[in-house]
Design a protein around this motif. Sequence first.
Motif, PDB file in Angstrom:
ATOM      1  N   MET A   1       0.685  10.187 -12.237  1.00  0.00           N
ATOM      2  CA  MET A   1       2.110  10.020 -11.952  1.00  0.00           C
ATOM      3  C   MET A   1       2.852  11.239 -12.498  1.00  0.00           C
ATOM      4  N   PHE A   2       3.924  11.605 -11.787  1.00  0.00           N
ATOM      5  CA  PHE A   2       4.663  12.803 -12.194  1.00  0.00           C
ATOM      6  C   PHE A   2       6.156  12.582 -12.015  1.00  0.00           C
ATOM      7  N   CYS A   3       6.927  12.783 -13.103  1.00  0.00           N
ATOM      8  CA  CYS A   3       8.385  12.697 -13.064  1.00  0.00           C
ATOM      9  C   CYS A   3       8.945  14.117 -13.066  1.00  0.00           C
ATOM     10  N   ALA A   4       9.674  14.455 -12.021  1.00  0.00           N
ATOM     11  CA  ALA A   4      10.138  15.824 -11.842  1.00  0.00           C
ATOM     12  C   ALA A   4      11.453  16.068 -12.581  1.00  0.00           C
ATOM     13  N   THR A   5      11.824  17.324 -12.695  1.00  0.00           N
ATOM     14  CA  THR A   5      13.084  17.725 -13.312  1.00  0.00           C
ATOM     15  C   THR A   5      14.265  17.050 -12.631  1.00  0.00           C
TER      16      THR A   5
ATOM     17  N   ILE B   1       6.664   7.521  -7.898  1.00  0.00           N
ATOM     18  CA  ILE B   1       7.735   8.149  -8.661  1.00  0.00           C
ATOM     19  C   ILE B   1       8.570   9.119  -7.819  1.00  0.00           C
ATOM     20  N   PRO B   2       7.974  10.000  -6.983  1.00  0.00           N
ATOM     21  CA  PRO B   2       8.793  10.929  -6.198  1.00  0.00           C
ATOM     22  C   PRO B   2       9.838  10.228  -5.320  1.00  0.00           C
ATOM     23  N   THR B   3       9.548   9.000  -4.896  1.00  0.00           N
ATOM     24  CA  THR B   3      10.524   8.245  -4.112  1.00  0.00           C
ATOM     25  C   THR B   3      11.543   7.562  -5.005  1.00  0.00           C
ATOM     26  N   LEU B   4      11.073   6.914  -6.047  1.00  0.00           N
ATOM     27  CA  LEU B   4      11.961   6.127  -6.901  1.00  0.00           C
ATOM     28  C   LEU B   4      12.896   6.994  -7.741  1.00  0.00           C
ATOM     29  N   GLU B   5      12.443   8.176  -8.149  1.00  0.00           N
ATOM     30  CA  GLU B   5      13.269   9.000  -9.034  1.00  0.00           C
ATOM     31  C   GLU B   5      14.494   9.569  -8.330  1.00  0.00           C
ATOM     32  N   LYS B   6      14.554   9.459  -7.017  1.00  0.00           N
ATOM     33  CA  LYS B   6      15.726   9.941  -6.265  1.00  0.00           C
ATOM     34  C   LYS B   6      16.868   8.933  -6.261  1.00  0.00           C
ATOM     35  N   LEU B   7      16.567   7.676  -6.649  1.00  0.00           N
ATOM     36  CA  LEU B   7      17.620   6.649  -6.641  1.00  0.00           C
ATOM     37  C   LEU B   7      18.671   7.003  -7.685  1.00  0.00           C
TER      38      LEU B   7
ATOM     39  N   ASP C   1      15.027   7.080   2.245  1.00  0.00           N
ATOM     40  CA  ASP C   1      16.142   6.871   3.176  1.00  0.00           C
ATOM     41  C   ASP C   1      16.351   5.396   3.515  1.00  0.00           C
ATOM     42  N   TYR C   2      15.323   4.567   3.378  1.00  0.00           N
ATOM     43  CA  TYR C   2      15.441   3.148   3.706  1.00  0.00           C
ATOM     44  C   TYR C   2      16.027   2.333   2.539  1.00  0.00           C
ATOM     45  N   SER C   3      16.132   2.922   1.372  1.00  0.00           N
ATOM     46  CA  SER C   3      16.543   2.180   0.186  1.00  0.00           C
ATOM     47  C   SER C   3      18.036   2.313  -0.070  1.00  0.00           C
ATOM     48  N   SER C   4      18.574   1.298  -0.716  1.00  0.00           N
ATOM     49  CA  SER C   4      19.988   1.303  -1.081  1.00  0.00           C
ATOM     50  C   SER C   4      20.237   2.270  -2.231  1.00  0.00           C
ATOM     51  N   SER C   5      21.272   3.077  -2.098  1.00  0.00           N
ATOM     52  CA  SER C   5      21.628   3.997  -3.181  1.00  0.00           C
ATOM     53  C   SER C   5      22.219   3.247  -4.371  1.00  0.00           C
ATOM     54  N   ASN C   6      22.538   1.941  -4.190  1.00  0.00           N
ATOM     55  CA  ASN C   6      23.091   1.131  -5.269  1.00  0.00           C
ATOM     56  C   ASN C   6      22.024   0.499  -6.152  1.00  0.00           C
ATOM     57  N   LEU C   7      20.759   0.678  -5.824  1.00  0.00           N
ATOM     58  CA  LEU C   7      19.700   0.038  -6.589  1.00  0.00           C
ATOM     59  C   LEU C   7      19.792   0.413  -8.066  1.00  0.00           C
ATOM     60  N   ALA C   8      19.897  -0.632  -8.894  1.00  0.00           N
ATOM     61  CA  ALA C   8      19.960  -0.430 -10.346  1.00  0.00           C
ATOM     62  C   ALA C   8      18.722  -0.981 -11.044  1.00  0.00           C
ATOM     63  N   TYR C   9      17.991  -1.873 -10.359  1.00  0.00           N
ATOM     64  CA  TYR C   9      16.824  -2.520 -10.957  1.00  0.00           C
ATOM     65  C   TYR C   9      15.731  -2.625  -9.896  1.00  0.00           C
ATOM     66  N   VAL C  10      14.534  -2.138 -10.231  1.00  0.00           N
ATOM     67  CA  VAL C  10      13.380  -2.237  -9.331  1.00  0.00           C
ATOM     68  C   VAL C  10      12.183  -2.724 -10.145  1.00  0.00           C
ATOM     69  N   HIS C  11      11.541  -3.791  -9.650  1.00  0.00           N
ATOM     70  CA  HIS C  11      10.339  -4.331 -10.288  1.00  0.00           C
ATOM     71  C   HIS C  11       9.257  -4.411  -9.221  1.00  0.00           C
TER      72      HIS C  11
ATOM     73  N   ARG D   1       0.809  -1.228   0.000  1.00  0.00           N
ATOM     74  CA  ARG D   1       0.000   0.000   0.000  1.00  0.00           C
ATOM     75  C   ARG D   1       0.844   1.281   0.000  1.00  0.00           C
ATOM     76  N   ARG D   2       1.982   1.250   0.707  1.00  0.00           N
ATOM     77  CA  ARG D   2       2.805   2.463   0.808  1.00  0.00           C
ATOM     78  C   ARG D   2       4.273   2.095   0.660  1.00  0.00           C
ATOM     79  N   LEU D   3       4.955   2.816  -0.201  1.00  0.00           N
ATOM     80  CA  LEU D   3       6.377   2.558  -0.438  1.00  0.00           C
ATOM     81  C   LEU D   3       7.196   3.178   0.692  1.00  0.00           C
ATOM     82  N   PRO D   4       8.172   2.441   1.250  1.00  0.00           N
ATOM     83  CA  PRO D   4       9.033   3.030   2.287  1.00  0.00           C
ATOM     84  C   PRO D   4       9.756   4.265   1.778  1.00  0.00           C
ATOM     85  N   GLU D   5      10.109   5.156   2.689  1.00  0.00           N
ATOM     86  CA  GLU D   5      10.797   6.383   2.309  1.00  0.00           C
ATOM     87  C   GLU D   5      12.134   6.071   1.641  1.00  0.00           C
TER      88      GLU D   5
END
Length: 611
Positions: free
Chosen positions: A511-515, A487-493, A466-476, A460-464
Amino acid sequence: MKKLGEDMVKNCAGLPLAIVVLGGILATKYPSLTEWLKVSADVKSYLNNNKCEVLRDVLSLSYDDLPPYLRPCFLYLSHFPEDYEIPADRLIQLWVAEGIVSSKQGDEGQIEEDVAEGYLMELAERCMIQVRERDIATLKMRSFQMHDLMRDVCLSKAKEENFLYIADQSNACQLSTIERVHRVSVHKYFPIQGIKSPHLRSLLFFDEFFPCEEREKVLPLTVTNYVNNHRNEDFNLRFCFVVAFVNCVLTTKFRGIWKYMFNNLNFLRVIDYERRGDAGWKLPNDIGKLIHLRFLRLRNLNFRILKLPSSLGNLSCLQTLDLRIISKRRCWESIHVPNVLWRMQQLRHLYLPYRCSPETKLELGTFGNLQTLVNFNTKNCYVNHLINMTNLRELEIRGPFNIEDFNTEELDKNPPIIQSKYLHSLSIFYYEGRIDPRHLARLLSSCQNISKLNLNVEIRRLPEYDYSSSNLAYVHLRGCNLEEDPIPTLEKLPNLRALKLHVGAFIGKEMFCATEGFPKLESLSLACLENLEDWKVDERAMPSLRQLDIQKCRQLKKLPDGLSFIATLQELKIGSMPKTFEDKVKEGGEDFCKFQHVPSITFHHCGHCKC
């Protein structure tokens, strides 16, 4: 050196495969002129023998040029059938189990799997194998094939060196006369009792355990015909008696096959089953006699009694254990695994059943060497045992994941779940329930080095971020039922290269992809997002995007205008979308001018498919 190379290419008679393989040999010698001259002399020597066999001779030269440590690795490929796509991880596990590679041969600190992976890459660089698939996160090889002619050379050399025996019905009788066979690869079923070699080390099966046509041979023809002619009739006592007789005969036959293997091939290190099929009533207790086993793969074998024997605990030398067996009646029936796996302290790769019985509770805290753990769940295993797996590289959770005594008020005071600094892949599959987002966040915070994340579970809710690895190259993401735009969380990776949002990943409308979002994203796939109506992309978002795939997002009105500013976009696939959506993008449509810079735009099944 250029002139020398051109001369050698001419000797290849214009044959592409010969040129490619010769290039692979020369690449390992560059930039040594002395080594190139030696290769040139070898080429001339080989080709002078028989100029009509140029290709075969060049391929033979590629084998003779291999360093000693690569030769058994190459010969091992002869186990696999023609045109077979070989999984890299499975081959590496087989190499390690048979002692073909050793950590002593690699750099200090490398384990055997790392060395084996390097050897596989060497074979690819020499063009002796053809890469078919790479891991999108790590770019490592996932699968490969051999060219038919290269495989012929491999088979020929393996036969010369008595490396293995390929058995089928046509030559199985010869096995009884060969006493020192160390490896047997079964491409077509034959009676295993034909193997008389007491020194046999490995058995790889690429056919069913006991095919239907072979079962019919052990039954009287009248019985077979009777069963086939009466199977659809109403209850009949005589029919039940005949079926019971058939089951009794087949059970005896199955038991005989297993018994012979477990009682006569005591030095086996490898048992690997490839094909699904009926394997009898149950896995016999006698399997515990194979104390030298390093590799045991029982994937997709069908048993009637889904209770594994406790004698499995005797196999203390096992490095790879695959217990993904299935029921003959129902594929997802639960399987009981006795609590004996903890004795296998050498285990490196463990594949638990897809679904364990409620009575199964496994202690896995002794697995300090474990690298792969598949089908873990907290219903049948203990979550606190994960912290002892300090060499874990891949973790797949299938089913519930709950943390006992979880501190919901002060989240940071919960103990870490995983301490392996090598973990690079995390997958969670749970189709029958949801996972507490706080438990998921705690798990992710313990996996700070993962590059691959696969979630197919309701959260239901994606973790913030800060909890995710900065090395993430693939997310499904799939089936997550995210209510807020992810998108606001994932686009920061910062290192994300591939993102897939599929069936039910997001249930919102916008959905919105920011600059400057998704700075390294190369591949984006959106599929079956049934509620998505509006997707906006800022002008400087996704500056590295190369592939975009949109499937069955049937409420989406149009492609975002911001995509027209992505100069790197090379491929746009649109499938199973309304015809009005297709008409806007294709040539002549109102949005065509925005995407005409994309070299490849394809449409399929638009206007009539449902999600």
